[in-house]
Design a protein around this motif. Structure first.
Motif, short mmCIF file in Angstrom:
data_model
loop_
_atom_site.label_atom_id
_atom_site.label_comp_id
_atom_site.label_asym_id
_atom_site.label_seq_id
_atom_site.Cartn_x
_atom_site.Cartn_y
_atom_site.Cartn_z
N GLY A 83 6.19 -15.71 1.38
CA GLY A 83 5.95 -16.07 2.49
C GLY A 83 6.42 -15.54 3.25
N THR A 84 6.68 -14.11 3.00
CA THR A 84 6.73 -12.86 3.72
C THR A 84 6.05 -12.24 4.53
OG1 THR A 84 8.54 -12.08 1.76
CG2 THR A 84 7.05 -10.36 3.75
N MET A 85 6.11 -11.68 5.63
CA MET A 85 4.99 -11.49 6.64
C MET A 85 5.14 -10.26 7.13
SD MET A 85 4.44 -11.89 10.79
CE MET A 85 5.78 -10.70 11.11
N CYS A 86 4.26 -9.53 6.04
CA CYS A 86 4.89 -7.56 5.67
C CYS A 86 3.72 -7.42 7.13
CB CYS A 86 3.99 -7.26 4.30
SG CYS A 86 3.87 -5.74 4.35
N THR A 87 4.18 -6.47 7.82
CA THR A 87 3.91 -6.02 9.36
C THR A 87 3.88 -4.27 8.77
OG1 THR A 87 5.11 -7.45 10.94
CG2 THR A 87 4.18 -5.09 11.32
N LEU A 88 2.54 -4.28 8.96
CA LEU A 88 2.13 -2.45 8.97
C LEU A 88 1.95 -2.35 10.04
CD1 LEU A 88 -0.90 -2.67 5.64
CD2 LEU A 88 2.03 -2.94 6.03
N ILE A 89 2.75 -0.33 10.22
CA ILE A 89 2.97 0.39 11.41
C ILE A 89 2.32 1.57 11.90
CG2 ILE A 89 4.57 0.94 13.87
CD1 ILE A 89 6.37 -1.98 12.23
N GLY A 90 1.68 1.76 12.39
CA GLY A 90 1.33 2.83 12.64
C GLY A 90 -0.28 3.25 12.80
N PRO A 91 -0.10 4.41 12.95
CA PRO A 91 -1.65 4.74 14.00
C PRO A 91 -2.78 4.70 12.87
CG PRO A 91 -0.87 6.74 12.98
CD PRO A 91 -0.03 5.54 13.05
N PRO A 92 -4.39 5.13 13.58
CA PRO A 92 -5.04 4.53 12.63
C PRO A 92 -6.08 5.97 11.68
CG PRO A 92 -5.80 4.20 15.35
CD PRO A 92 -4.18 4.74 15.26
N GLY A 93 -5.75 5.67 11.00
CA GLY A 93 -6.18 7.21 9.60
C GLY A 93 -5.11 7.29 9.44
N CYS A 94 -3.40 6.44 8.84
CA CYS A 94 -2.49 7.19 8.46
C CYS A 94 -2.07 5.94 6.79
CB CYS A 94 -1.57 6.26 9.07
SG CYS A 94 -1.29 4.55 9.05
N GLY A 95 -2.98 5.03 6.73
CA GLY A 95 -3.24 4.87 5.25
C GLY A 95 -3.54 2.69 5.81
N LYS A 96 -3.11 2.67 7.04
CA LYS A 96 -2.67 1.74 6.57
C LYS A 96 -3.87 0.50 6.11
CE LYS A 96 -2.42 0.08 10.71
NZ LYS A 96 -2.88 1.65 11.27
N SER A 97 -5.03 0.28 6.60
CA SER A 97 -5.74 -0.94 5.44
C SER A 97 -5.74 -0.29 3.91
CB SER A 97 -6.99 -0.29 5.64
OG SER A 97 -7.62 -1.19 7.49
N THR A 98 -5.97 1.08 3.65
CA THR A 98 -5.88 1.78 2.24
C THR A 98 -4.68 1.07 1.24
OG1 THR A 98 -7.05 3.96 2.20
CG2 THR A 98 -5.48 3.33 0.73
N PHE A 99 -3.12 1.10 2.53
CA PHE A 99 -2.45 0.57 1.68
C PHE A 99 -2.60 -0.72 1.28
CE2 PHE A 99 1.49 -1.99 2.09
CZ PHE A 99 2.44 -0.93 0.99
N ALA A 100 -2.69 -1.54 2.18
CA ALA A 100 -3.08 -3.07 2.47
C ALA A 100 -4.22 -3.73 1.05
CB ALA A 100 -3.56 -4.11 3.90
N ALA A 101 -5.69 -2.60 0.92
CA ALA A 101 -6.25 -3.53 -0.03
C ALA A 101 -5.53 -3.08 -1.37
CB ALA A 101 -7.05 -2.51 0.09
N HIS A 102 -4.46 -3.27 -1.61
CA HIS A 102 -3.75 -3.10 -3.39
C HIS A 102 -3.21 -4.71 -2.95
CE1 HIS A 102 -3.88 1.19 -4.24
NE2 HIS A 102 -3.73 1.26 -2.97
N TRP A 103 -3.23 -5.20 -2.09
CA TRP A 103 -3.10 -7.18 -1.80
C TRP A 103 -4.35 -6.87 -2.12
CZ3 TRP A 103 2.14 -7.05 -3.17
CH2 TRP A 103 3.26 -5.82 -2.13
N PRO A 104 -3.65 -9.10 -2.14
CA PRO A 104 -5.28 -9.82 -2.75
C PRO A 104 -5.79 -9.83 -1.00
CG PRO A 104 -2.81 -10.75 -3.36
CD PRO A 104 -2.67 -9.77 -2.88
N ASP A 105 -7.11 -9.41 -1.06
CA ASP A 105 -7.75 -9.99 1.00
C ASP A 105 -7.16 -10.84 1.39
OD1 ASP A 105 -9.00 -11.38 -0.89
OD2 ASP A 105 -11.15 -10.27 -0.09
#
Length: 160
Positions: free
Chosen positions: A9-31
Protein backbone atom coordinates in the motif's frame (compact mmCIF):
# COMPACT_ATOMS: atom_id res chain seq x y z
CA UNK A 1 24.08 -0.91 -0.88
CA UNK A 2 20.52 -0.99 0.38
CA UNK A 3 17.49 -2.29 -1.47
CA UNK A 4 14.23 -0.41 -1.31
CA UNK A 5 11.52 -2.45 0.37
CA UNK A 6 7.99 -1.14 0.13
CA UNK A 7 5.28 -2.15 2.58
CA UNK A 8 1.98 -3.08 0.96
CA UNK A 9 0.00 0.00 0.00
CA UNK A 10 2.97 2.37 -0.02
CA UNK A 11 2.98 5.36 -2.34
CA UNK A 12 6.58 5.71 -3.51
CA UNK A 13 7.23 9.11 -5.06
CA UNK A 14 10.27 9.43 -7.33
CA UNK A 15 11.77 12.92 -7.22
CA UNK A 16 14.33 14.20 -9.73
CA UNK A 17 14.90 16.03 -13.00
CA UNK A 18 14.48 14.50 -16.46
CA UNK A 19 17.30 12.11 -17.28
CA UNK A 20 18.23 11.25 -13.69
CA UNK A 21 17.08 7.61 -13.90
CA UNK A 22 13.58 7.65 -12.41
CA UNK A 23 11.92 5.61 -15.16
CA UNK A 24 14.81 3.15 -15.25
CA UNK A 25 14.42 2.73 -11.50
CA UNK A 26 10.63 2.33 -11.82
CA UNK A 27 11.12 -0.40 -14.44
CA UNK A 28 12.48 -2.68 -11.69
CA UNK A 29 8.99 -2.86 -10.20
CA UNK A 30 5.84 -4.43 -11.71
CA UNK A 31 4.51 -2.17 -14.48
CA UNK A 32 1.06 -2.14 -12.85
CA UNK A 33 2.59 -0.30 -9.88
CA UNK A 34 3.71 2.65 -11.99
CA UNK A 35 1.78 5.85 -12.61
CA UNK A 36 3.53 8.12 -15.09
CA UNK A 37 2.60 11.52 -16.49
CA UNK A 38 4.81 10.88 -19.53
CA UNK A 39 2.88 7.71 -20.33
CA UNK A 40 -0.51 9.41 -19.93
CA UNK A 41 0.58 12.37 -22.11
CA UNK A 42 1.58 9.83 -24.76
CA UNK A 43 -1.79 8.10 -24.51
CA UNK A 44 -3.55 11.45 -24.95
CA UNK A 45 -1.39 12.90 -27.75
CA UNK A 46 0.89 10.17 -29.15
CA UNK A 47 3.92 11.93 -27.63
CA UNK A 48 5.30 12.20 -24.10
CA UNK A 49 6.62 15.69 -24.70
CA UNK A 50 3.32 17.45 -25.44
CA UNK A 51 3.04 19.48 -22.24
CA UNK A 52 -0.43 20.71 -23.25
CA UNK A 53 -1.67 17.24 -22.25
CA UNK A 54 -0.35 17.56 -18.70
CA UNK A 55 -3.71 18.56 -17.14
CA UNK A 56 -5.44 15.45 -18.50
CA UNK A 57 -2.40 13.32 -17.60
CA UNK A 58 -2.67 14.57 -14.01
CA UNK A 59 -6.36 13.65 -13.93
CA UNK A 60 -5.54 10.12 -15.11
CA UNK A 61 -2.67 9.82 -12.63
CA UNK A 62 -4.84 10.98 -9.74
CA UNK A 63 -7.66 8.61 -10.67
CA UNK A 64 -5.34 5.61 -10.86
CA UNK A 65 -3.42 6.64 -7.76
CA UNK A 66 -6.67 6.82 -5.76
CA UNK A 67 -7.83 3.48 -7.18
CA UNK A 68 -4.58 1.77 -6.18
CA UNK A 69 -4.22 3.39 -2.76
CA UNK A 70 -7.88 2.65 -1.92
CA UNK A 71 -7.13 -1.02 -2.53
CA UNK A 72 -3.91 -0.99 -0.53
CA UNK A 73 -1.74 -1.52 -3.60
CA UNK A 74 1.81 -0.19 -3.73
CA UNK A 75 2.29 2.53 -6.31
CA UNK A 76 5.35 4.18 -7.87
CA UNK A 77 4.76 7.81 -8.91
CA UNK A 78 7.15 8.26 -11.84
CA UNK A 79 7.33 11.94 -12.73
CA UNK A 80 9.66 14.75 -11.71
CA UNK A 81 7.69 15.69 -8.56
CA UNK A 82 10.09 18.60 -8.00
CA UNK A 83 7.55 21.25 -7.08
CA UNK A 84 6.38 21.35 -3.46
CA UNK A 85 2.70 21.80 -4.39
CA UNK A 86 2.83 18.64 -6.52
CA UNK A 87 4.32 16.63 -3.65
CA UNK A 88 1.74 18.14 -1.27
CA UNK A 89 -1.07 16.85 -3.48
CA UNK A 90 0.44 13.38 -3.59
CA UNK A 91 0.96 13.35 0.17
CA UNK A 92 -2.64 14.45 0.71
CA UNK A 93 -3.81 11.40 -1.27
CA UNK A 94 -1.59 9.06 0.75
CA UNK A 95 -2.90 10.57 4.01
CA UNK A 96 -6.51 10.34 2.81
CA UNK A 97 -6.10 6.63 2.10
CA UNK A 98 -3.94 6.19 5.26
CA UNK A 99 -1.01 4.85 3.28
CA UNK A 100 2.71 5.24 3.93
CA UNK A 101 4.51 7.73 1.71
CA UNK A 102 8.08 7.01 0.65
CA UNK A 103 10.23 9.40 -1.36
CA UNK A 104 13.19 8.37 -3.50
CA UNK A 105 15.31 11.46 -4.08
CA UNK A 106 17.49 11.20 -7.18
CA UNK A 107 20.57 12.99 -5.90
CA UNK A 108 22.34 12.70 -9.25
CA UNK A 109 24.96 15.34 -10.10
CA UNK A 110 23.95 17.74 -12.86
CA UNK A 111 26.74 16.62 -15.24
CA UNK A 112 25.52 13.01 -14.98
CA UNK A 113 21.90 14.06 -15.56
CA UNK A 114 22.99 16.08 -18.62
CA UNK A 115 24.88 13.10 -20.08
CA UNK A 116 22.00 10.69 -19.45
CA UNK A 117 19.48 13.17 -20.89
CA UNK A 118 21.61 13.57 -24.04
CA UNK A 119 21.59 9.78 -24.54
CA UNK A 120 17.79 9.47 -24.32
CA UNK A 121 15.41 9.14 -27.26
CA UNK A 122 13.43 12.13 -26.02
CA UNK A 123 15.92 14.82 -25.06
CA UNK A 124 14.69 17.54 -22.72
CA UNK A 125 16.21 20.97 -23.48
CA UNK A 126 19.33 21.63 -21.38
CA UNK A 127 17.96 24.83 -19.83
CA UNK A 128 14.90 22.91 -18.60
CA UNK A 129 17.08 20.19 -17.08
CA UNK A 130 19.17 22.86 -15.31
CA UNK A 131 16.08 24.66 -14.00
CA UNK A 132 14.52 21.46 -12.70
CA UNK A 133 17.77 20.19 -11.17
CA UNK A 134 17.91 23.38 -9.09
CA UNK A 135 14.52 22.48 -7.60
CA UNK A 136 15.80 19.29 -5.94
CA UNK A 137 14.59 19.32 -2.35
CA UNK A 138 16.68 18.25 0.60
CA UNK A 139 15.98 15.22 2.75
CA UNK A 140 14.97 17.58 5.56
CA UNK A 141 12.49 19.35 3.27
CA UNK A 142 10.91 16.04 2.30
CA UNK A 143 10.73 14.93 5.92
CA UNK A 144 9.09 18.25 6.84
CA UNK A 145 6.55 17.82 4.05
CA UNK A 146 5.41 14.53 5.55
CA UNK A 147 7.16 11.68 3.75
CA UNK A 148 7.43 8.78 6.19
CA UNK A 149 10.54 7.33 4.55
CA UNK A 150 13.13 9.06 2.36
CA UNK A 151 15.77 7.22 0.39
CA UNK A 152 18.57 8.69 -1.68
CA UNK A 153 18.85 6.98 -5.05
CA UNK A 154 22.63 6.97 -4.63
CA UNK A 155 22.20 4.68 -1.61
CA UNK A 156 20.02 2.16 -3.42
CA UNK A 157 21.26 -0.76 -5.46
CA UNK A 158 20.64 -0.56 -9.20
CA UNK A 159 19.57 -4.22 -9.06
CA UNK A 160 16.14 -3.64 -7.55
Amino acid sequence: MNHLTLAAGTMCTLIGPPGCGKSTFAAHWPDTWRVSLDFYRRLATDTESDQSATPVAIQIQDLLLDARLARGLSTIVDSTNLRPHVRAGLLARARYWQRPATAVLFDVPLHVVEAQNAARDRIVPTHVVHELHQLLPTVDQLRGEGFTTIQLASDLSSTQ
